[in-house]
Design a protein around this motif. Structure first.
Motif, PDB file in Angstrom:
ATOM      1  N   LYS A 678     -47.097  61.159  -9.964  1.00 53.18           N
ATOM      2  CA  LYS A 678     -47.772  60.172  -9.119  1.00 53.18           C
ATOM      3  C   LYS A 678     -48.744  60.841  -8.149  1.00 53.18           C
ATOM      4  O   LYS A 678     -49.868  60.369  -7.931  1.00 53.18           O
ATOM      5  CB  LYS A 678     -46.718  59.386  -8.332  1.00 53.18           C
ATOM      6  CG  LYS A 678     -47.274  58.213  -7.538  1.00 53.18           C
ATOM      7  CD  LYS A 678     -47.757  57.123  -8.467  1.00 53.18           C
ATOM      8  CE  LYS A 678     -48.199  55.909  -7.669  1.00 53.18           C
ATOM      9  NZ  LYS A 678     -48.697  54.835  -8.533  1.00 53.18           N
ATOM     10  N   LYS A 679     -48.285  61.956  -7.579  1.00 55.57           N
ATOM     11  CA  LYS A 679     -49.134  62.686  -6.646  1.00 55.57           C
ATOM     12  C   LYS A 679     -50.398  63.194  -7.308  1.00 55.57           C
ATOM     13  O   LYS A 679     -51.500  63.127  -6.751  1.00 55.57           O
ATOM     14  CB  LYS A 679     -48.352  63.864  -6.044  1.00 55.57           C
ATOM     15  CG  LYS A 679     -47.345  63.467  -4.996  1.00 55.57           C
ATOM     16  CD  LYS A 679     -48.070  63.021  -3.753  1.00 55.57           C
ATOM     17  CE  LYS A 679     -47.075  62.689  -2.644  1.00 55.57           C
ATOM     18  NZ  LYS A 679     -47.779  62.282  -1.412  1.00 55.57           N
ATOM     19  N   LYS A 680     -50.256  63.754  -8.509  1.00 54.96           N
ATOM     20  CA  LYS A 680     -51.422  64.292  -9.207  1.00 54.96           C
ATOM     21  C   LYS A 680     -52.420  63.197  -9.527  1.00 54.96           C
ATOM     22  O   LYS A 680     -53.638  63.373  -9.419  1.00 54.96           O
ATOM     23  CB  LYS A 680     -50.956  65.004 -10.485  1.00 54.96           C
ATOM     24  CG  LYS A 680     -52.047  65.841 -11.151  1.00 54.96           C
ATOM     25  CD  LYS A 680     -51.466  66.688 -12.248  1.00 54.96           C
ATOM     26  CE  LYS A 680     -52.549  67.582 -12.855  1.00 54.96           C
ATOM     27  NZ  LYS A 680     -52.038  68.471 -13.906  1.00 54.96           N
ATOM     28  N   GLN A 682     -52.820  60.331  -7.898  1.00 50.50           N
ATOM     29  CA  GLN A 682     -53.466  59.886  -6.660  1.00 50.50           C
ATOM     30  C   GLN A 682     -54.487  60.905  -6.173  1.00 50.50           C
ATOM     31  O   GLN A 682     -55.544  60.551  -5.632  1.00 50.50           O
ATOM     32  CB  GLN A 682     -52.396  59.661  -5.583  1.00 50.50           C
ATOM     33  CG  GLN A 682     -51.460  58.488  -5.851  1.00 50.50           C
ATOM     34  CD  GLN A 682     -52.183  57.159  -5.758  1.00 50.50           C
ATOM     35  OE1 GLN A 682     -53.291  57.089  -5.245  1.00 50.50           O
ATOM     36  NE2 GLN A 682     -51.559  56.118  -6.288  1.00 50.50           N
ATOM     37  N   GLU A 741     -55.198  58.493   1.120  1.00 50.18           N
ATOM     38  CA  GLU A 741     -54.094  59.403   1.370  1.00 50.18           C
ATOM     39  C   GLU A 741     -52.869  58.653   1.869  1.00 50.18           C
ATOM     40  O   GLU A 741     -51.726  58.995   1.548  1.00 50.18           O
ATOM     41  CB  GLU A 741     -54.517  60.445   2.402  1.00 50.18           C
ATOM     42  CG  GLU A 741     -55.571  61.409   1.893  1.00 50.18           C
ATOM     43  CD  GLU A 741     -56.061  62.317   2.994  1.00 50.18           C
ATOM     44  OE1 GLU A 741     -55.633  62.107   4.138  1.00 50.18           O
ATOM     45  OE2 GLU A 741     -56.860  63.213   2.701  1.00 50.18           O
ATOM     46  N   VAL A 744     -50.356  57.322  -0.757  1.00 44.63           N
ATOM     47  CA  VAL A 744     -49.504  58.206  -1.560  1.00 44.63           C
ATOM     48  C   VAL A 744     -48.042  57.848  -1.322  1.00 44.63           C
ATOM     49  O   VAL A 744     -47.608  57.747  -0.184  1.00 44.63           O
ATOM     50  CB  VAL A 744     -49.762  59.677  -1.177  1.00 44.63           C
ATOM     51  CG1 VAL A 744     -48.843  60.590  -1.965  1.00 44.63           C
ATOM     52  CG2 VAL A 744     -51.221  60.044  -1.453  1.00 44.63           C
ATOM     53  N   LEU A 759     -50.883  70.518  -4.401  1.00 43.63           N
ATOM     54  CA  LEU A 759     -51.599  69.758  -5.417  1.00 43.63           C
ATOM     55  C   LEU A 759     -53.069  70.125  -5.404  1.00 43.63           C
ATOM     56  O   LEU A 759     -53.713  70.115  -4.365  1.00 43.63           O
ATOM     57  CB  LEU A 759     -51.446  68.246  -5.123  1.00 43.63           C
ATOM     58  CG  LEU A 759     -49.995  67.736  -5.066  1.00 43.63           C
ATOM     59  CD1 LEU A 759     -50.005  66.256  -4.762  1.00 43.63           C
ATOM     60  CD2 LEU A 759     -49.284  68.011  -6.375  1.00 43.63           C
ATOM     61  N   ARG A 777     -44.013  65.677   3.616  1.00 42.28           N
ATOM     62  CA  ARG A 777     -43.224  64.485   3.860  1.00 42.28           C
ATOM     63  C   ARG A 777     -42.878  64.372   5.322  1.00 42.28           C
ATOM     64  O   ARG A 777     -42.523  65.350   5.963  1.00 42.28           O
ATOM     65  CB  ARG A 777     -41.926  64.534   3.027  1.00 42.28           C
ATOM     66  CG  ARG A 777     -41.051  63.284   3.198  1.00 42.28           C
ATOM     67  CD  ARG A 777     -39.843  63.369   2.296  1.00 42.28           C
ATOM     68  NE  ARG A 777     -39.013  64.525   2.630  1.00 42.28           N
ATOM     69  CZ  ARG A 777     -38.091  64.494   3.591  1.00 42.28           C
ATOM     70  NH1 ARG A 777     -37.889  63.425   4.302  1.00 42.28           N
ATOM     71  NH2 ARG A 777     -37.358  65.571   3.825  1.00 42.28           N
ATOM     72  N   VAL A 795     -46.952  68.988   0.847  1.00 44.44           N
ATOM     73  CA  VAL A 795     -45.880  68.026   0.573  1.00 44.44           C
ATOM     74  C   VAL A 795     -44.643  68.780   0.144  1.00 44.44           C
ATOM     75  O   VAL A 795     -44.676  69.610  -0.774  1.00 44.44           O
ATOM     76  CB  VAL A 795     -46.299  67.022  -0.535  1.00 44.44           C
ATOM     77  CG1 VAL A 795     -45.185  66.049  -0.796  1.00 44.44           C
ATOM     78  CG2 VAL A 795     -47.572  66.340  -0.111  1.00 44.44           C
ATOM     79  N   TYR A 797     -40.840  68.592  -1.397  1.00 46.17           N
ATOM     80  CA  TYR A 797     -39.918  67.726  -2.138  1.00 46.17           C
ATOM     81  C   TYR A 797     -38.508  68.273  -2.075  1.00 46.17           C
ATOM     82  O   TYR A 797     -37.667  67.977  -2.921  1.00 46.17           O
ATOM     83  CB  TYR A 797     -40.364  67.611  -3.604  1.00 46.17           C
ATOM     84  CG  TYR A 797     -41.703  66.926  -3.738  1.00 46.17           C
ATOM     85  CD1 TYR A 797     -42.871  67.693  -3.827  1.00 46.17           C
ATOM     86  CD2 TYR A 797     -41.796  65.554  -3.754  1.00 46.17           C
ATOM     87  CE1 TYR A 797     -44.081  67.080  -3.934  1.00 46.17           C
ATOM     88  CE2 TYR A 797     -43.015  64.933  -3.871  1.00 46.17           C
ATOM     89  CZ  TYR A 797     -44.157  65.692  -3.959  1.00 46.17           C
ATOM     90  OH  TYR A 797     -45.363  65.085  -4.079  1.00 46.17           O
TER      91      TYR A 797
END
Length: 809
Positions: A678-680, A682, A741, A744, A759, A777, A795, A797
């Motif tokens: 999803k991040k890639k 966006q 942004e 996201v 990313l 985050r 970010v 994770y």
């Protein structure tokens, strides 16, 4: 009765206020400043404490201030009559007239008089006690009357108050020759419209051989740079403040950077020196005003009574000699050399028929001050006799007969010098020509005929309104002037065209349309608001001597001043070294109209005397303005949609693009992989948007550069719009990027907190695209970081330690 004489010096008057009113002030060593440094700053455009005296701008000394003539760079917010030299004089009293006369007068002399006493008293008390003066009280419900027995109650001002009956007390507080706009009720208008029409003579004094004049202030010279006028004054509080030395005595005074320092001990000599500087500046400008008048064939001038502020004040009065002796003699030499005539006109508070001793003492002091000022001019014998002091009889106290009787008694006690200069004038409130003629003939006092006043107040049983019947008593008036060997003079002015009632007709018109039926060699004073311009109007209308010396001024341009030239010289030198600097006008020629004599401004065009106000042009709307508004709307809609998704995520369900709901029970590995994808995705979208915005910004910048190159150096104002549009496009691109942004999705709480994922697109080497920011985050785990907080952050994770332990278990 004993006559109170004016104080020999203002030093004695100020001594009680020094050092709290206890011991005499300590002797101070004379400061080491030279004469030029010690002089006060008397330019009102620089020093806000120097103001225009109200008496100088009136059409006659008894009218209200004409604020339209002298707006100046400093608005006269502190201009007031509350500190008049004769502020404790009573209101002029006129006989009670018909009741139910609606409308309150703007100029209320009686109310101002009693407020004046309170203000002056408060200032003196504040100076002696060291406490700040109390704020000026609102005009209350009671106003003290002349005899002190009655008090008239009036209501406070309210929005849209109903008209109330006009009481005799209102008439008693009437201000003679008030210049303010007057309201009139229906009864007044009907009475005015029913009066017989005036009967005017068709005689014109042509060809004209006499002298024309105006009163106190020259509108053209007042707007010169520096201004030239003889009615500078100040507040009493300013004099008291200037008893203290300057912060830096080695430097000249400055209204902000070098003011009097109240922490230093007071010295009354400094306050005296400050007042003397104002007086000498006024006297110095008299000579220039007379030379200006002579250039344009104006040979009659009324000196301002405010040339020496507070000279006849009961507390702060002072003698003019010796400090002003030489300056007045210099002005007198110019007047004598050019053969001009000067007179004075003491104001409304100078009344010799009042029953109050205090008022009589004030009036005598004022007459002695005017006599000293005229005597120190040292004019030749005939010009000295012609330098008269014009006075109104004043109010009616206990009836005209009693008032005239008291006048006879006081007049007998005046000095011979004052008697030789004193003349009486008919007014427009109480005393008509026929009221004054008998007492003038009895006491051998010349009478000035004022045509404007005569047409308002006259004896209808003996004469009609207009200029025809009055000619029958010309021989009696002239005989009184000839008996004393004084050149006869008359006053002429006209009411405003819109005036109907008697009170409205007292207001002077800015200019006059014709000349009165007087002798062709008369000295005629034109009492009009436009001052010297009213004289010019007569010159142009009747081709009087001097009309060929003047021309119309250039709008907003003063070629006889140095303001523009000095501004150019003060700028930094340009690259062109061969450019010659503008020539400065010599000091003696500043304000003289230049070689072309451009000193006449058309009626109502007084604004032409001052530089034109700068016009602020509206910025042109860029070509892409509508597109920008559309983009802004789309971004707002996108932001609202993302906010809705966040709210749904907070409730426990997040909708994917394919419409399927995410599984909140997914394993940490699945959530991690799904979030990375999803991040890639966006990031790719955001880069595409950023690149498009950058391309658009470059395009706008190129168009702006091209337009500027074509227009050359003169297109700075118009080029501002494309530049502003470029900046706006850049800002909107930033906003759109921040909004993307913000969209996201927030990583799962089970992500590994210790690991980081940066990313970026490995295959994209485009230098135009901005670097891809990494997102970290937020600690709350419920919303994504938005705006500038997301820039240059990574970010994470990583899972929380507690959650990871639970998964292992």
């Amino acid at each position: 009765m004993a006559v109170a004489k004016r104080k020999a010096s203002s030093v004695d008057a100020l001594k009680p206020l020094a050092n709290g009113g206890n011991a005499p002030p300590p002797k101070r060593r004379a400061p080491s400043r030279n004469a030029s440094t010690a002089a006060a700053t008397v330019n009102p455009n620089i020093n806000g404490e120097i103001i225009d005296a109200p008496g100088a701008t009136r059409a006659s000394p008894d009218g209200d201030v004409n604020v339209d003539i002298v707006p100046g760079a400093v608005k006269q917010a502190n201009r007031t009559r509350s500190e008049s030299p004769l502020s404790d004089a009573p209101a002029v009293v006129e006989p009670p007239k018909k009741k139910n006369r609606g409308g309150a007068k703007k100029a209320d002399a009686g109310r101002d008089v009693h407020e004046a006493e309170e203000v002056v008293s408060a200032v003196v008390d504040a100076a002696t006690s060291g406490k700040p003066a109390p704020a000026k009280k609102a005009r209350g419900k009671k106003v003290k009357q002349e005899d002190g027995d009655d008090e008239a109650a009036t209501k406070h001002a309210k929005p849209s108050p109903p008209k109330k009956a006009r009481t005799p007390a209102d008439d008693e507080r009437a201000d003679p020759e008030a210049e303010g706009d007057e309201e009139a009720d229906e009864e007044e208008v009907k009475e005015a419209l029913s009066r017989p029409p005036p009967v005017n003579s068709d005689y014109l004094p042509l060809p004209w051989k006499g002298r024309l004049g105006y009163a106190c202030l020259n509108t053209y010279l007042r707007q010169s740079n520096p201004p030239v006028f003889s009615s500078r004054t100040c507040r009493i509080q300013s004099i008291l403040e200037h008893r203290h030395p300057l912060r830096d005595e080695s430097q000249p005074e400055h209204p902000t950077k070098n003011k009097p320092d109240r922490s230093k001990p007071a010295d009354v000599e400094l306050g005296k020196r400050y007042m003397e500087a104002i007086c000498l500046a006024n006297v110095k400008d008299v000579a220039k005003m007379v030379r200006w008048n002579h250039k344009y064939n104006i040979k009659f001038f009324r000196l301002s009574s405010e040339m020496f502020p507070f000279a006849s004040h009961p507390e702060y009065g002072y003698r003019l000699a010796p400090f002003a002796t030489e300056a007045l003699a210099d002005a007198g030499r110019v007047i004598a050399e050019l053969g001009h005539r000067v007179t004075t006109h003491p104001g409304q508070f100078t009344q010799l028929g009042s029953p109050r001793k205090q008022v009589i003492d004030n009036a005598i002091r004022d007459l002695e001050y005017h006599d000293e000022m005229l005597s120190l001019l040292k004019l030749p014998e005939q010009q000295n006799r012609d330098a008269v002091m014009i006075l109104h009889m004043g109010g009616i106290f206990d009836g005209k007969e009693d008032t005239l009787l008291r006048f006879r008694e006081i007049y007998a006690k005046l000095s011979d010098s004052v008697k030789n200069r004193l003349v009486l004038e008919n007014d427009d409130v109480c005393y008509s020509v026929h009221d004054l003629l008998p007492i003038c003939e009895e006491l051998n006092i010349p009478m000035v005929l004022d045509y404007h006043h005569h047409n308002i107040i006259f004896d209808a049983a003996q004469i009609r309104e207009g200029t025809k019947d009055i000619m029958d008593i010309y021989p009696r008036i002239k005989a009184m002037w000839d008996r004393k060997g004084i050149k006869q003079k008359m006053h002429y002015s006209e009411p405003t065209p819109a005036a109907i009632t008697g009170r409205q007709r007292r207001k002077h018109s800015p200019r006059v349309a014709t000349m009165p039926p007087c002798a062709p060699d008369m000295d005629l004073m034109i009492e009009a608001k436009d001052k010297e311009q009213a004289v010019f109007e007569l010159m142009k209308t009747f081709k009087l001597p001097g009309y060929d010396t003047l021309n119309d001024i250039l709008p907003y341009t003063r070629n006889d001043d140095n303001k523009v030239a000095l501004a150019t010289m003060n700028k930094k030198k340009r690259k062109d070294a061969d450019e010659t600097e503008p020539e400065l006008v010599p000091d003696e020629d500043v304000g003289m109209g230049g070689p072309e004599g451009r000193v006449y401004w058309p009626p109502t065009m007084e604004e032409w005397l001052r530089p034109k106000k700068r016009e602020v042009k509206k910025k042109a709307v860029p070509e892409g303005g509508k597109a920008n508004e559309k983009m802004k709307k789309e971004l707002a809609e996108l932001y609202a949609a993302k906010e809705a998704e966040k709210k749904a995520a907070a409730d426990g369900t997040v909708k994917e693009e394919d419409g399927e709901e995410s599984d909140v029970e997914a394993t940490p590995a699945t959530k991690k992989a799904r979030a990375a994808m999803k991040k890639k995705e966006q990031a790719a979208k955001m880069k595409a948007v950023a690149k498009a915005e950058a391309d658009e910004a470059k395009k706008l910048a190129k168009e702006a550069a091209k337009a500027e190159k074509e227009a050359g150096n003169g297109s700075k104002v118009t080029n501002g719009a494309p530049k502003a549009a470029t900046k706006a496009q850049g800002r909107k691109a930033t906003v759109k990027k921040e909004v993307v942004e913000a969209a996201v999705p927030t990583p799962s709480p089970s992500d590994d907190e210790g690991s980081e994922l940066e990313l970026h697109d490995e295959d994209d080497d485009d230098d135009d695209a901005p670097p891809m920011p990494a997102l970290k985050r937020r600690s709350t785990g419920s919303r994504a970081t938005t705006g500038r907080q997301a820039k240059n952050m990574k970010v994470s994770y990583a899972e929380d330690d507690g959650e990871e332990s639970m998964a292992d278990d």
